[in-house]
Enzyme design. Structure first.
Site, PDB file in Angstrom:
ATOM      1  CD  GLU A   1     -11.035  -3.274   8.739  1.00 10.89           C
ATOM      2  OE1 GLU A   1     -10.920  -3.908   7.679  1.00 10.89           O
ATOM      3  OE2 GLU A   1     -11.687  -2.219   8.819  1.00 10.89           O
TER       4      GLU A   1
ATOM      5  CD  GLU B   1      -9.641   1.737   9.159  1.00 12.84           C
ATOM      6  OE1 GLU B   1     -10.385   1.387   8.225  1.00 12.84           O
ATOM      7  OE2 GLU B   1      -8.529   1.223   9.385  1.00 12.84           O
TER       8      GLU B   1
END
Ligand code: PNW
Length: 452
Positions: free
Chosen positions: A169, A357
Site C-alpha cells: 500500500e 488483503e
C-alpha cells in the site's frame, strides 16, 4: 445468454495475511533496530490508548503455535512481512544474521505444514536511521530498499519462497504517513513534497523488483501489494462502466497506473501544475518494470457515474447513513472485490492477481461461553467472496485470496482498539480463540468457495 459464474478455480489459494510490526513484538530482541513505528507509537497522542507494537501478538516467539493454528483451519498460504530493521538495524551496511534467522525459521515451519509463504518486503516499518536521513523524501532511500529487498529475497528464495511483494500500500504510507500525518512518520509535507516522495517510493518499488530478480535463486514471482481505489459503476450502464474504468486509471494515477503503464497521466500532472514531481524517462522505465503478479488489497469502494465534465466521471459523495464496520472508514461495499480486480484486469491485463488483503474490523468480544460470534464479519466476508466470483467470471486472473487478518493485532493509529482477526487475541494473556468467522473460513476453504 448471461454469463454464469464458474466459481473458484481448482487450484485457487486460500490464505491469511499479517504484517511484521502489527504482530511480532520483541522489538528490542535479536539485534533489531528501531523503526519509525516504534518512534511514532511512543510519541504521546499519536496512537489510540498509547498502544505500541512492543509486544503486539508476541508472534516473534509464538509463531510455531500460530502456524499450527493456521494449519488447523486449513489455510493454504500465509502472507507475512519482513521487518527491515531486524535484517538491517540501521537500514544498510552489514546484515544482522539473527534477524534474518527468524524469517528462515518461520518459512521452515510454514513449509513443514504445507503452507505457501508469501513475503512482503516493506510493510511500513522503515528503520528509524533512514527516516533520520529523510525517509521517502530522500531519493537514496529507494536504493537502500532495493539492496535490502535483494538481500532478503536471495536468502528466502534459497529456502523455497516463491512469491515476493516489494511494498504494501504505497498510497497509504504516502498519504497517511506524509500527507495527513496520522501514520508514521507523522508528517504533513504539503503537496509538492508529497508528489516527489511518492515518486521516490515508486522508484524504490521498481528498483526492488529488479534487485529481487537479480538475487533470487530459481523462479520467483515478483509484484507489489497495492490498495487501488475501487470505483464501482453506480449503475451497470455502459456509460457508467466506462466512467469507472477512467476513474480506475485516474484515481490511482500516482500508484498502480504509474507502475503498470510507466507514465503519470496528463490529468495527474496538470492537476499538480508546478507541484508536479521531477522525474526522468529512465526512472519511469524502472518504475514500470514488468511484474509477474499483482497483489490487490480491497476493503471499500467508491461509487461513480458518467458525467459531462472534462473528467468524464463523477465520484458520488456517500450519504451519512452509509453502513460501515467498526472502523468508520470501512464502509460495507463488497462490490470492491468484483469491480476492483475486474477493472484492473480490463485496464492493464496483469498476468496474475492475488487479493492480498480483504477483511473488516468488528467489536469482537468473548461471550460467557468464551466464544466470539462475529456474524458481522461473516456477513462481510461472505459478500466479498461472492463478489469475487463475478470478477473471476469476467476473466480477472485471480489466483488466491488472503483474509486480513489471521489475528487481532496492532491496527496502526487505532492501536489494539480495532480488531480485524478471524482469531481473537486476548492481549493480556496472548490467548488465541478462533472466532466464528474462522470456522466459516475453514468451511469455505474445504468447499473451495463453492458453498458460499
Ligand atoms: C491496510 N485507511 O491498511 C494495511 O495493509 C494493513 O496493515 C491494515 O491493518 C489493514 O489495511 C486494515 O486497516 C490501511 O484509513 C489502514 O483508509 C488504514 C486505511 C486503509 C488501509
Amino acid at each position: 445468454m448471461g454469463r454464469r459464474s464458474e466459481g473458484f478455480p481448482d487450484r485457487f489459494l486460500w490464505g491469511s495475511a499479517t504484517a511484521s510490526y502489527q504482530v511480532e513484538g520483541s522489538v528490542n530482541d535479536a539485534g533489531r533496530g528501531p523503526s519509525i513505528w516504534d518512534t511514532f507509537s511512543h510519541t504521546p497522542g499519536k496512537v489510540a490508548n498509547h498502544d505500541t507494537g512492543d509486544v503486539a501478538d508476541d508472534f516473534f516467539r509464538r509463531y510455531r503455535d500460530d502456524v499450527q493454528l493456521m494449519n488447523g483451519l486449513g489455510i493454504q498460504a500465509f502472507r507475512f512481512s519482513v521487518a527491515w530493521p531486524r535484517v538491517f538495524p540501521t537500514g544498510g551496511g552489514m546484515p544482522n544474521p539473527q534477524g534474518l534467522d527468524f524469517y528462515l525459521r518461520l518459512v521452515e515451519e510454514l513449509h513443514a505444514h504445507g503452507i505457501e509463504p508469501f513475503c512482503t518486503l516493506y510493510h511500513w516499518d522503515m528503520p528509524q536511521a533512514l527516516q533520520d536521513r529523510g525517509g521517502w523524501e530522500s531519493r537514496d532511500t529507494a536504493y537502500r530498499l532495493a539492496e535490502y529487498a535483494g538481500y532478503v529475497a536471495g536468502k528466502l528464495s534459497a529456502v523455497g519462497v516463491k512469491h515476493f511483494f516489494t511494498m504494501n500500500e504505497i498510497r497509504t504510507f504516502v498519504e497517511l504517513g506524509y500527507g495527513n500525518g496520522t501514520h508514521a512518520p507523522g508528517l504533513k509535507v504539503g503537496r509538492k513534497r508529497l508528489a516527489q516522495l511518492n515518486h521516490h517510493a515508486l522508484l524504490g518499488h521498481g528498483l526492488s523488483v529488479q534487485s529481487i530478480r537479480a538475487h533470487a535463486v530459481g523462479d520467483v514471482q515478483v509484484g507489489v501489494a497495492e490498495n487501488p481505489i475501487a470505483p464501482v459503476p453506480v449503475t451497470p450502464s455502459g456509460d457508467d462502466i466506462a466512467a469507472a474504468r477512467t476513474a480506475m486509471r485516474e484515481e490511482n494515477a500516482s500508484y498502480l497506473t504509474a507502475i503498470l503503464e510507466g507514465v503519470y497521466t496528463d490529468r495527474y500532472l496538470a492537476g499538480l501544475g508546478v507541484d508536479a514531481p521531477h522525474f526522468t524517462a529512465e526512472e519511469m522505465r524502472i518504475i514500470s518494470t514488468p511484474l509477474d503478479v499483482l497483489g490487490l488489497n480491497f476493503y471499500t469502494s467508491t461509487y461513480v457515474r458518467a458525467s459531462h465534465s472534462p473528467a468524464s466521471y463523477e465520484t458520488l459523495a456517500l450519504p451519512a447513513d452509509f453502513p460501515h464496520m467498526a472502523s468508520s472508514w470501512l464502509t460495507v461495499s463488497p462490490e470492491c472485490v468484483h469491480w476492483g480486480p475486474r477493472l484492473v484486469h480490463e485496464c492493464w491485463r496483469p498476468k496474475a492477481i492475488y487479493i492480498t488483503e480483504n477483511g473488516c474490523s468488528a467489536d469482537d468480544g468473548l461471550n460467557a461461553n468464551g466464544e466470539c460470534l462475529d456474524t458481522g464479519r461473516i456477513m462481510y466476508l461472505r459478500n466479498c467472496l461472492s463478489q469475487l466470483e463475478h470478477a473471476l467470471a469476467h476473466g480477472a486472473p485471480v489466483q488466491g485470496y488472503f483474509v486480513w487478518s489471521l489475528l487481532d493485532n496492532f491496527e496502526w493509529a487505532d492501536g489494539y482498539g480495532k480488531r480485524f482477526g478471524i482469531v481473537h487475541v486476548d492481549f493480556k494473556t496472548q490467548k488465541r480463540t478462533p472466532k466464528l468467522s474462522a470456522r466459516f473460513y475453514q468451511k469455505v476453504i474445504e468447499g473451495n468457495g463453492k458453498n458460499l
